[in-house]
Design a protein around this motif. Structure first.
Motif, PDB file in Angstrom:
ATOM      1  N   GLY A  29     -39.239  39.387  49.532  1.00 37.60           N
ATOM      2  CA  GLY A  29     -39.623  38.388  48.087  1.00 37.60           C
ATOM      3  C   GLY A  29     -38.238  37.462  47.842  1.00 37.60           C
ATOM      4  O   GLY A  29     -37.144  37.945  48.781  1.00 37.60           O
ATOM      5  N   LYS A  30     -38.372  36.755  46.991  1.00 32.56           N
ATOM      6  CA  LYS A  30     -37.715  35.938  46.465  1.00 32.56           C
ATOM      7  C   LYS A  30     -35.792  36.311  46.473  1.00 32.56           C
ATOM      8  O   LYS A  30     -35.158  36.061  47.541  1.00 32.56           O
ATOM      9  CB  LYS A  30     -37.557  34.882  46.198  1.00 32.56           C
ATOM     10  N   PRO A  31     -35.470  37.223  45.812  1.00 30.24           N
ATOM     11  CA  PRO A  31     -33.934  37.786  45.204  1.00 30.24           C
ATOM     12  C   PRO A  31     -33.321  38.280  46.252  1.00 30.24           C
ATOM     13  O   PRO A  31     -32.521  37.870  46.558  1.00 30.24           O
ATOM     14  CB  PRO A  31     -34.322  38.543  43.783  1.00 30.24           C
ATOM     15  N   ALA A  32     -34.362  39.017  46.570  1.00 32.46           N
ATOM     16  CA  ALA A  32     -33.766  39.986  47.935  1.00 32.46           C
ATOM     17  C   ALA A  32     -33.418  38.576  49.361  1.00 32.46           C
ATOM     18  O   ALA A  32     -32.003  39.575  49.653  1.00 32.46           O
ATOM     19  CB  ALA A  32     -34.678  41.220  48.143  1.00 32.46           C
ATOM     20  N   ALA A  33     -35.043  38.398  49.474  1.00 34.14           N
ATOM     21  CA  ALA A  33     -34.728  37.204  51.173  1.00 34.14           C
ATOM     22  C   ALA A  33     -33.236  36.507  50.575  1.00 34.14           C
ATOM     23  O   ALA A  33     -32.741  35.863  51.391  1.00 34.14           O
ATOM     24  CB  ALA A  33     -35.749  36.742  51.060  1.00 34.14           C
ATOM     25  N   GLY A  34     -33.295  35.662  49.315  1.00 34.26           N
ATOM     26  CA  GLY A  34     -31.870  34.921  49.243  1.00 34.26           C
ATOM     27  C   GLY A  34     -30.906  35.257  48.953  1.00 34.26           C
ATOM     28  O   GLY A  34     -29.765  34.496  49.232  1.00 34.26           O
ATOM     29  N   ARG A  35     -30.644  36.711  49.063  1.00 37.37           N
ATOM     30  CA  ARG A  35     -29.090  36.732  49.233  1.00 37.37           C
ATOM     31  C   ARG A  35     -28.878  36.657  51.210  1.00 37.37           C
ATOM     32  O   ARG A  35     -27.740  36.899  51.202  1.00 37.37           O
ATOM     33  CB  ARG A  35     -28.501  38.392  48.976  1.00 37.37           C
ATOM     34  N   LEU A  36     -29.653  37.293  51.882  1.00 38.07           N
ATOM     35  CA  LEU A  36     -29.899  37.226  53.012  1.00 38.07           C
ATOM     36  C   LEU A  36     -29.637  35.610  54.163  1.00 38.07           C
ATOM     37  O   LEU A  36     -29.170  35.284  54.239  1.00 38.07           O
ATOM     38  CB  LEU A  36     -30.870  37.725  53.892  1.00 38.07           C
ATOM     39  N   LEU A  37     -30.504  34.980  53.331  1.00 36.15           N
ATOM     40  CA  LEU A  37     -31.089  33.632  53.931  1.00 36.15           C
ATOM     41  C   LEU A  37     -29.357  32.762  53.579  1.00 36.15           C
ATOM     42  O   LEU A  37     -28.845  32.058  54.135  1.00 36.15           O
ATOM     43  CB  LEU A  37     -32.078  32.904  53.185  1.00 36.15           C
ATOM     44  N   LYS A  38     -28.322  32.521  52.446  1.00 35.49           N
ATOM     45  CA  LYS A  38     -26.834  32.311  52.610  1.00 35.49           C
ATOM     46  C   LYS A  38     -26.678  32.384  53.324  1.00 35.49           C
ATOM     47  O   LYS A  38     -25.399  31.694  53.872  1.00 35.49           O
ATOM     48  CB  LYS A  38     -26.305  32.213  51.287  1.00 35.49           C
ATOM     49  N   TYR A  39     -26.949  33.361  54.893  1.00 36.68           N
ATOM     50  CA  TYR A  39     -25.814  33.926  55.870  1.00 36.68           C
ATOM     51  C   TYR A  39     -26.047  33.272  56.870  1.00 36.68           C
ATOM     52  O   TYR A  39     -25.824  32.826  58.508  1.00 36.68           O
ATOM     53  CB  TYR A  39     -25.665  34.886  56.252  1.00 36.68           C
ATOM     54  N   PHE A  40     -27.772  32.577  56.997  1.00 36.91           N
ATOM     55  CA  PHE A  40     -28.098  31.441  57.820  1.00 36.91           C
ATOM     56  C   PHE A  40     -27.655  30.330  58.239  1.00 36.91           C
ATOM     57  O   PHE A  40     -27.708  29.833  56.801  1.00 36.91           O
ATOM     58  CB  PHE A  40     -29.354  31.525  57.612  1.00 36.91           C
ATOM     59  N   ASP A  41     -27.864  29.778  59.231  1.00 40.65           N
ATOM     60  CA  ASP A  41     -27.573  27.865  58.731  1.00 40.65           C
ATOM     61  C   ASP A  41     -28.567  27.998  59.232  1.00 40.65           C
ATOM     62  O   ASP A  41     -29.445  28.345  59.000  1.00 40.65           O
ATOM     63  CB  ASP A  41     -26.392  27.912  59.770  1.00 40.65           C
ATOM     64  N   GLU A  42     -28.742  25.742  58.947  1.00 37.02           N
ATOM     65  CA  GLU A  42     -29.513  25.749  59.109  1.00 37.02           C
ATOM     66  C   GLU A  42     -30.303  25.674  60.242  1.00 37.02           C
ATOM     67  O   GLU A  42     -31.925  25.795  60.141  1.00 37.02           O
ATOM     68  CB  GLU A  42     -29.555  24.183  58.865  1.00 37.02           C
ATOM     69  N   ASP A  43     -29.996  25.480  61.396  1.00 38.92           N
ATOM     70  CA  ASP A  43     -31.361  25.465  62.348  1.00 38.92           C
ATOM     71  C   ASP A  43     -31.364  27.205  61.888  1.00 38.92           C
ATOM     72  O   ASP A  43     -32.492  27.301  62.940  1.00 38.92           O
ATOM     73  CB  ASP A  43     -29.933  25.490  63.614  1.00 38.92           C
ATOM     74  N   GLU A  44     -30.999  27.852  61.651  1.00 36.38           N
ATOM     75  CA  GLU A  44     -31.529  29.296  61.607  1.00 36.38           C
ATOM     76  C   GLU A  44     -33.000  29.494  60.846  1.00 36.38           C
ATOM     77  O   GLU A  44     -33.742  29.955  60.697  1.00 36.38           O
ATOM     78  CB  GLU A  44     -30.929  30.552  61.559  1.00 36.38           C
ATOM     79  N   ILE A  45     -32.308  28.079  60.076  1.00 37.61           N
ATOM     80  CA  ILE A  45     -33.402  28.569  58.368  1.00 37.61           C
ATOM     81  C   ILE A  45     -34.819  27.846  59.231  1.00 37.61           C
ATOM     82  O   ILE A  45     -35.937  28.216  59.364  1.00 37.61           O
ATOM     83  CB  ILE A  45     -32.392  28.014  57.320  1.00 37.61           C
ATOM     84  N   LYS A  46     -34.294  26.821  59.902  1.00 37.84           N
ATOM     85  CA  LYS A  46     -35.851  26.094  60.340  1.00 37.84           C
ATOM     86  C   LYS A  46     -36.477  26.796  61.611  1.00 37.84           C
ATOM     87  O   LYS A  46     -37.705  26.696  61.618  1.00 37.84           O
ATOM     88  CB  LYS A  46     -35.242  24.859  61.027  1.00 37.84           C
ATOM     89  N   LEU A  47     -35.918  27.966  62.099  1.00 34.89           N
ATOM     90  CA  LEU A  47     -35.979  28.436  63.313  1.00 34.89           C
ATOM     91  C   LEU A  47     -37.077  29.809  62.199  1.00 34.89           C
ATOM     92  O   LEU A  47     -38.152  29.967  63.042  1.00 34.89           O
ATOM     93  CB  LEU A  47     -35.333  29.458  64.089  1.00 34.89           C
ATOM     94  N   ILE A  48     -36.165  29.645  61.173  1.00 35.15           N
ATOM     95  CA  ILE A  48     -37.312  31.122  60.809  1.00 35.15           C
ATOM     96  C   ILE A  48     -38.237  30.623  59.743  1.00 35.15           C
ATOM     97  O   ILE A  48     -39.740  31.354  60.251  1.00 35.15           O
ATOM     98  CB  ILE A  48     -36.585  32.159  59.789  1.00 35.15           C
ATOM     99  N   THR A  49     -38.262  29.151  59.563  1.00 39.24           N
ATOM    100  CA  THR A  49     -39.823  28.347  58.857  1.00 39.24           C
ATOM    101  C   THR A  49     -41.175  28.468  59.365  1.00 39.24           C
ATOM    102  O   THR A  49     -41.781  28.814  59.406  1.00 39.24           O
ATOM    103  CB  THR A  49     -38.580  27.418  58.082  1.00 39.24           C
ATOM    104  N   ARG A  50     -40.481  27.793  60.570  1.00 42.14           N
ATOM    105  CA  ARG A  50     -41.512  28.004  61.720  1.00 42.14           C
ATOM    106  C   ARG A  50     -41.545  28.963  62.273  1.00 42.14           C
ATOM    107  O   ARG A  50     -43.409  29.296  62.293  1.00 42.14           O
ATOM    108  CB  ARG A  50     -41.360  27.018  62.931  1.00 42.14           C
ATOM    109  N   SER A  51     -41.584  29.516  62.764  1.00 47.54           N
ATOM    110  CA  SER A  51     -42.139  31.719  62.381  1.00 47.54           C
ATOM    111  C   SER A  51     -42.584  31.998  61.480  1.00 47.54           C
ATOM    112  O   SER A  51     -44.132  31.904  61.678  1.00 47.54           O
ATOM    113  CB  SER A  51     -40.809  32.227  63.006  1.00 47.54           C
TER     114      SER A  51
END
Length: 344
Positions: A29-51
């Protein structure tokens, strides 16, 4: 990027590492995931988003096997459905709106592009070949370079040789295409898929039916056409224009007849010509070289009568050859102005 998760339990599918990350983030969910997402760079976020967008349903059993490695309270799992909407909610407030819009636009764009080319790859090769013949060669070459190689090869087989060779040269000379240009081309192609191909589906159906009728015996062919003329006269007229029989060989252009009979064994031609009227026979013999003509005439004048079944089989083989050669662009089955019928 990898996550130390246990191997899925027996019988469960194995996800890629990035799919495991996307699954767990959606489950958190958003709260817990948000605390983790800030440690990913933009390319990793794009990769996760596509998946995540392509993830689809995740069974409780599979989710259990992933969550067991992280927190025990997730052991019972839950059904998940990864969608663009769910990912957008997850990212909302965690990233600037313009960054979210850029990421999702890229993902949506990639999905749209795949959809267009995948849909093209599923179109009948005869319909697609007819479509490409009418397009600018550069556009046709681009389409062939984007669809599945197996489909492109089949389509190439339906194109005239000069066009086929020209398209291959253009494909080899391609330079990178600007994204905006490619998206514009994809939109036009998508519109044609929805409109033109739907309209041409009927024509393709007539082509398939004509292929079937072409393989029938003459009596069966006449019976089918007679029945269709009564029940579906318009379709019958279209089909008659697509059919090609042994007697239609006299309507071929002289060069096409010569090309055809250069590929027909002499013994087969002798059988096919047995019992034909003099006018028809003379037209066929006129397409042969002087030496081959003398041999055929000698066999016809001195040979023994042949079984009707053998004669019909020989004619059918020559007709099939003409259809195959036309499909490869080696000859054209242009109907002439004459309506004469020589063969009975």
């Amino acid at each position: 990027m990898s996550v130390p998760v246990p191997a899925p339990r027996g019988g469960l599918p194995r996800l890629r590492a990035v799919d495991e990350v996307a699954t767990l983030l959606l489950a958190m969910g958003k709260p817990a995931a948000g605390r983790l997402l800030k440690y990913f760079d933009e390319d990793e976020i794009k990769l996760i988003t596509r998946s995540a967008v392509k993830l689809g349903p995740v069974s409780p059993a599979l989710l259990d096997s992933l969550v067991d490695a992280f927190v025990s309270e997730f052991s019972h799992g839950a059904n998940l459905l990864g969608t663009v909407h769910e990912v957008e909610k997850l990212l909302s407030g965690l990233l600037p709106p313009e960054q979210i819009a850029e990421i999702l636009a890229e993902v949506r764009g990639n999905n749209s592009k795949r959809s267009v080319w995948e849909r093209l790859s599923g179109v009948s090769e005869t319909v697609l070949a007819s479509y490409l013949v009418k397009e600018h060669p550069q556009t046709a070459a681009l389409i062939l370079s984007k669809i599945k190689p197996s489909t492109a090869a089949k389509v190439m087989g339906h194109l005239p040789q000069p066009l086929r060779n020209g398209l291959m040269r253009r494909m080899l000379a391609f330079k990178p295409i600007v994204d905006d240009t490619l998206r514009a081309i994809e939109k036009v192609i998508n519109d044609d898929l929805m409109v033109n191909f739907a309209r041409n589906a009927g024509a393709d159906t007539h082509g398939k039916i004509a292929d079937i009728i072409n393989k029938m015996e003459r009596e069966q062919m006449d019976d089918v056409l007679s029945n269709l003329t009564e029940s579906r006269p318009k379709s019958a007229e279209i089909l008659k224009g697509l059919l090609f029989t042994f007697e239609d060989i006299v309507k071929l252009a002289p060069r096409a007849r010569t090309t055809l009979f250069d590929a027909v064994p002499n013994d087969r031609l002798v059988l096919a010509l047995k019992g034909t009227p003099a006018e028809f026979r003379e037209t066929i013999l006129g397409a042969l070289s002087a030496r081959v003509r003398r041999m055929i005439e000698h066999e016809l004048n001195g040979g023994e009568p042949a079984a009707q079944r053998d004669v019909l089989d020989a004619r059918r083989a020559i007709t099939d050859l003409a259809l195959d050669m036309a499909g490869r662009g080696e000859i054209e089955l242009n109907a002439g102005d004459s309506d004469e019928t020589f063969v009975r």
